[in-house]
Design a protein around this motif. Sequence first.
Motif, PDB file in Angstrom:
ATOM      1  N   MET A   1      -4.457   0.889  -9.547  1.00 21.29           N
ATOM      2  CA  MET A   1      -4.881   1.423  -8.045  1.00 21.29           C
ATOM      3  C   MET A   1      -5.927   0.581  -7.693  1.00 21.29           C
ATOM      4  SD  MET A   1      -4.217   5.379  -7.813  1.00 21.29           S
ATOM      5  CE  MET A   1      -4.647   5.920  -9.322  1.00 21.29           C
ATOM      6  N   VAL A   2      -5.983   0.393  -6.321  1.00 17.36           N
ATOM      7  CA  VAL A   2      -7.327  -0.247  -5.669  1.00 17.36           C
ATOM      8  C   VAL A   2      -7.466   0.566  -4.442  1.00 17.36           C
ATOM      9  CG1 VAL A   2      -6.165  -2.765  -6.320  1.00 17.36           C
ATOM     10  CG2 VAL A   2      -5.731  -1.742  -4.186  1.00 17.36           C
ATOM     11  N   TYR A   3      -8.699   0.395  -3.785  1.00 16.79           N
ATOM     12  CA  TYR A   3      -9.116   0.853  -2.700  1.00 16.79           C
ATOM     13  C   TYR A   3      -8.651   0.551  -1.457  1.00 16.79           C
ATOM     14  CZ  TYR A   3     -12.229   3.656  -5.696  1.00 16.79           C
ATOM     15  OH  TYR A   3     -12.927   4.230  -6.555  1.00 16.79           O
ATOM     16  N   LEU A   4      -8.070   1.404  -0.634  1.00 12.83           N
ATOM     17  CA  LEU A   4      -7.812   0.756   0.832  1.00 12.83           C
ATOM     18  C   LEU A   4      -8.749   1.670   1.823  1.00 12.83           C
ATOM     19  CD1 LEU A   4      -6.360  -0.505   3.159  1.00 12.83           C
ATOM     20  CD2 LEU A   4      -4.556   1.282   3.000  1.00 12.83           C
TER      21      LEU A   4
ATOM     22  N   THR B   1       0.831  -1.190   0.087  1.00 10.73           N
ATOM     23  CA  THR B   1      -0.120  -0.015  -0.008  1.00 10.73           C
ATOM     24  C   THR B   1       0.817   1.301   0.007  1.00 10.73           C
ATOM     25  OG1 THR B   1      -0.262  -0.117   2.288  1.00 10.73           O
ATOM     26  CG2 THR B   1      -1.853  -1.003   1.239  1.00 10.73           C
ATOM     27  N   ALA B   2       1.367   1.726  -1.256  1.00 13.45           N
ATOM     28  CA  ALA B   2       1.807   2.837  -1.273  1.00 13.45           C
ATOM     29  C   ALA B   2       1.083   3.838  -2.059  1.00 13.45           C
ATOM     30  CB  ALA B   2       3.282   2.872  -2.240  1.00 13.45           C
ATOM     31  N   ILE B   3       1.328   5.041  -1.883  1.00 13.65           N
ATOM     32  CA  ILE B   3       0.338   6.221  -2.589  1.00 13.65           C
ATOM     33  C   ILE B   3       1.249   6.573  -3.913  1.00 13.65           C
ATOM     34  CG2 ILE B   3      -0.628   8.441  -2.410  1.00 13.65           C
ATOM     35  CD1 ILE B   3      -0.375   8.132   0.509  1.00 13.65           C
TER      36      ILE B   3
ATOM     37  N   LYS C   1       8.105  10.415  -5.754  1.00 12.50           N
ATOM     38  CA  LYS C   1       8.450   9.215  -4.758  1.00 12.50           C
ATOM     39  C   LYS C   1       6.972   8.483  -4.482  1.00 12.50           C
ATOM     40  CE  LYS C   1       9.151   8.570  -0.270  1.00 12.50           C
ATOM     41  NZ  LYS C   1       9.726   8.560   1.186  1.00 12.50           N
ATOM     42  N   LEU C   2       7.165   7.360  -3.946  1.00 13.21           N
ATOM     43  CA  LEU C   2       5.972   6.648  -3.401  1.00 13.21           C
ATOM     44  C   LEU C   2       5.848   6.979  -2.021  1.00 13.21           C
ATOM     45  CD1 LEU C   2       6.898   3.308  -5.627  1.00 13.21           C
ATOM     46  CD2 LEU C   2       5.470   5.413  -6.296  1.00 13.21           C
ATOM     47  N   ARG C   3       4.840   7.303  -1.850  1.00 10.56           N
ATOM     48  CA  ARG C   3       4.398   7.351  -0.021  1.00 10.56           C
ATOM     49  C   ARG C   3       3.836   6.305   0.473  1.00 10.56           C
ATOM     50  NH1 ARG C   3       4.625  12.130  -2.754  1.00 10.56           N
ATOM     51  NH2 ARG C   3       6.195  13.328  -2.257  1.00 10.56           N
ATOM     52  N   LEU C   4       4.564   5.953   1.511  1.00 10.55           N
ATOM     53  CA  LEU C   4       3.866   4.822   2.233  1.00 10.55           C
ATOM     54  C   LEU C   4       2.573   5.154   2.835  1.00 10.55           C
ATOM     55  CD1 LEU C   4       4.398   2.035   3.193  1.00 10.55           C
ATOM     56  CD2 LEU C   4       5.600   2.945   5.267  1.00 10.55           C
ATOM     57  N   MET C   5       1.692   4.164   2.770  1.00  7.59           N
ATOM     58  CA  MET C   5       0.699   4.120   3.510  1.00  7.59           C
ATOM     59  C   MET C   5       0.571   2.964   4.583  1.00  7.59           C
ATOM     60  SD  MET C   5      -2.415   5.102   4.909  1.00  7.59           S
ATOM     61  CE  MET C   5      -2.086   6.811   4.033  1.00  7.59           C
ATOM     62  N   SER C   6       0.744   3.173   5.833  1.00  8.51           N
ATOM     63  CA  SER C   6       1.568   2.153   6.639  1.00  8.51           C
ATOM     64  C   SER C   6       0.495   1.126   6.620  1.00  8.51           C
ATOM     65  CB  SER C   6       1.687   2.878   8.027  1.00  8.51           C
ATOM     66  OG  SER C   6       1.666   1.931   9.216  1.00  8.51           O
ATOM     67  N   GLU C   7       1.065  -0.088   6.870  1.00  9.21           N
ATOM     68  CA  GLU C   7       0.110  -1.421   7.261  1.00  9.21           C
ATOM     69  C   GLU C   7      -0.577  -1.216   8.485  1.00  9.21           C
ATOM     70  OE1 GLU C   7       2.544  -4.907   6.730  1.00  9.21           O
ATOM     71  OE2 GLU C   7       1.995  -5.757   8.654  1.00  9.21           O
ATOM     72  N   SER C   8      -0.183  -0.117   9.345  1.00  8.23           N
ATOM     73  CA  SER C   8      -1.258  -0.028  10.533  1.00  8.23           C
ATOM     74  C   SER C   8      -2.634   0.305   9.917  1.00  8.23           C
ATOM     75  CB  SER C   8      -0.620   0.891  11.288  1.00  8.23           C
ATOM     76  OG  SER C   8      -0.366   1.991  10.777  1.00  8.23           O
ATOM     77  N   ALA C   9      -2.635   1.031   8.820  1.00  8.28           N
ATOM     78  CA  ALA C   9      -3.925   1.311   8.184  1.00  8.28           C
ATOM     79  C   ALA C   9      -4.776  -0.045   7.913  1.00  8.28           C
ATOM     80  CB  ALA C   9      -4.059   1.792   6.906  1.00  8.28           C
TER      81      ALA C   9
ATOM     82  N   LYS D   1      -6.644   5.466  -2.687  1.00  8.26           N
ATOM     83  CA  LYS D   1      -6.155   4.674  -3.668  1.00  8.26           C
ATOM     84  C   LYS D   1      -4.766   4.443  -3.621  1.00  8.26           C
ATOM     85  CE  LYS D   1      -9.210   7.435  -6.637  1.00  8.26           C
ATOM     86  NZ  LYS D   1      -9.049   8.467  -7.761  1.00  8.26           N
ATOM     87  N   ILE D   2      -4.526   3.389  -3.604  1.00  8.17           N
ATOM     88  CA  ILE D   2      -2.942   2.876  -3.336  1.00  8.17           C
ATOM     89  C   ILE D   2      -2.657   1.607  -4.375  1.00  8.17           C
ATOM     90  CG2 ILE D   2      -3.132   3.321  -1.126  1.00  8.17           C
ATOM     91  CD1 ILE D   2      -3.301  -0.407  -1.961  1.00  8.17           C
TER      92      ILE D   2
END
Lengths: 595, 248
Positions: A321-324, A240-242, A247-255, A359-360
């Motif tokens: 892209m997929v939805y988170l 799950t990166a943005i 750069k690709l920004r991380l969307m943390s696994e904590s989400a 969207k990630i």
Amino acid sequence: MANADIRVSVIGGGLAGLMTTIKIAEQGHRVDLFSLVPVRRSHSVCAQGGINGAVNTKGEGDSPLVHFDDTIYGGDFLANQPPVRAMCEMAPAIIYMFDRMGVPFSRTAEGLIDFRRFGGTKHHRTAFAGASTGQQLLYALDEQVRRFEVEGLVTKYEWWEFLSAVLDDNQVCRGLTAMNLRTLEVKAFPSDAIVMATGGVGSIFGKSTNSVICTGSAQAALYQQGVKYANGEFIQVHPTAIPGEDKLRLMSESARGEGGRVWVPKKQGDERDPSSIPESERWYFLEEKYPAYGNLVPRDIATREIFQACLDGYGVGGGNMVYLDLTHIPAETLDRKLGAILEIYEKFVGDDPRHTPMKIFPGMHYTMGGIWVDYDQMTNVPGVFAVGECDYSIHGANRLGANSLLSCIYAGIVTGKAAVNHATGAGRGETLNGLHEAELKRQVAINEKLKNQRGPENAYSLHEEMGKWMTDHVTVVRYNKKLEETDAKLQELIERFDGIDINEKIYWATQALPHARQLYNMLLLARAITLGALNRNESRGAHYKPDFPARNDEQFLKTTIATYSREGPEFSYEPVDISQIKPRPRKYDVDKKAS
Amino acid sequence: MADTVRLKIKRQDGPDTSARWEEFEVPHRKGENLLTCLMDIQKNPVTADGKPTTPVVWESNCLEEVCGACTMVINGRVRQGCTALVDKIEQPIKVEPMTKFPVVRDLMVDRSRMFESLKKVHAWIDIDGTHDLGPGPRVAPDVQQTRYVLSTCMTCGCCLEACPQINPRSQFIGAAALNQVRLFNEHPSGALHKDVRLEAIMDDGGISDCGNAQNCVQVCPKNIPLTDSIAALYRETTWYGLFSWLKR
């Protein structure tokens, strides 16, 4: 003859480097600490989710042994087991150490440290400080190092870049050369041991979730000096990166840990607003395929599933892209537990993830492979140690979430002791005459060549080209034919490197010359990564080949070791220590059975 | 008309040389930030009127607004370059280095005074060692939440740049360091050395130099309640002054 007055150099001021520094200074020894940036700005700040430790305050029957099993299993049995076990056993004490340093870990009602769940485990084992745990841990160590700086035990060399080790005739390390990034002065620093803490290699892939300074250049420089590079082909792609232009920004696994759900519209190319797509028309593919772990399957699996869903045409609007989705969780809960990462999304994308699904898409995230080290974190070159992401030792074929911060600290603690032991016993002898000067001369010559070279190529464009090839062919899915083509491309880029013009006339504080040096090193390391992947005809953890979809323990339960030669990387293999947990198939559609 | 971004960048070759403006025109991409434009200039260091130049020098690292490195003055406002989305700001985008710190080159400045201030205010907890001594003191969730926000300060320098009290004639330490005093004094073990930190900010250039302009809190990218921190420290230092006088 033992050295009483030893001097150790630490290269890199992230978590691993700072922990090593503290441990050495605590023993009363002096440390020279080199960093590309003020250490407080190191890449560790980017770690969002947390740090693992089986403290078992939730009454779930968690223990360091369960943590050990999760880590080995998550890493698809490629990690040597003794250091992993030692790390997991040390983990609760490591979390308590940070607690005592004042890290604002999130708390329970009783005032205890709160723990959350992360991918690849069934336990609440991850301590976290808001949603910027890495930042908070780094600051804690930065503060303690500053204490030692005030006491005179630590000397910081910020804005200095490591160029090479100084090795004597017996291939024993006697110091390093480094370049001042303001003046471009190159200097040799005598040292009784050097500790590499230089992080991951994200920049080799162009865009990644890594910081700008994570080039792998230092590792690659040592590789060219005979330091072995292990399991280079194991690169974690975060599910799950943005996606971004820079750069690709991380969307943390904590989400996902806090209940985020991954889905795509059931109808391909559905262009409706996500909120107007009813539940029955959404495909929660991770929950469907992996009922036991659902959205919390480990990263490699989530990555491949998302990648595949998009390849099959289910990506949002037909794209990649997929939805988170977090919109089912109350905004107040989200703010408290995930505030900082949601802000990141809002700031960089412009949508509010509390009300609109994010969207990630997967992005290069972590370097499992790295400098080969023994159980004391020492490389095959005596006196050169490696800690943290730049070493290969803990995570096997795939890293579990929230184990990276832990592995940095573990390695730092082990090395603090081991490096001092080595340095004390190393002796300095008479053999050092002229050694440092010779290495210095060699490094200055490289700079002069780059300054005077003229040609049609631009280093930043070559870098972009390398990154694109590496991302396209050496990340989520790997085909041998494409890997061969990538290696051919890398060789072409190495040749074209001789035609670059750094477009610079002023050498004060220029980034052009250091970048060109980094690029050359990255190209060589990229070959070790690519060819390591080509040679490994199986699928294991993050390394996935559709033509060889199964794990093949018989042939490939072994560590890849790349050794530099002028003709290209030479490969050898080393057995993995599986003395404690017997390899078993890795499956996340059913509950993991402990060994 | 080609889809491009126009930039006006203040260039300076070194600390002692004079500054000049250069204009650039780079390709536009949807959703990009200002730093992407600077990266484009690296790939093709040519000004808008076609003159070859050197690549622009700037400081950046995480690109996620958590390391603090890429702070600069963009269209007159101090902020991080990574969060400056091109589609949301007016063109030509005027980019300058911060003015309260010595310029190193182009947009890169030297913020070492901020790290020196952390030494001065004793911004750490005096732990006995990193060996295993069990957990730290229990902390109430609301204290943790207050401290967490204070602790997200990334030493970016926005608050110093915006503060009228930071100028060549003043020694003022600035909001960032003062906020650190509160951060550590509010921790149960940190409070054991409260006095050391309070004394440090009662010196010249300390808290009494704050002019209460409140610019700091407006520019802080992390929304740290800097003025609350300063107000809390005013009370603390006043009490401390009174108490230590009585003790004598």
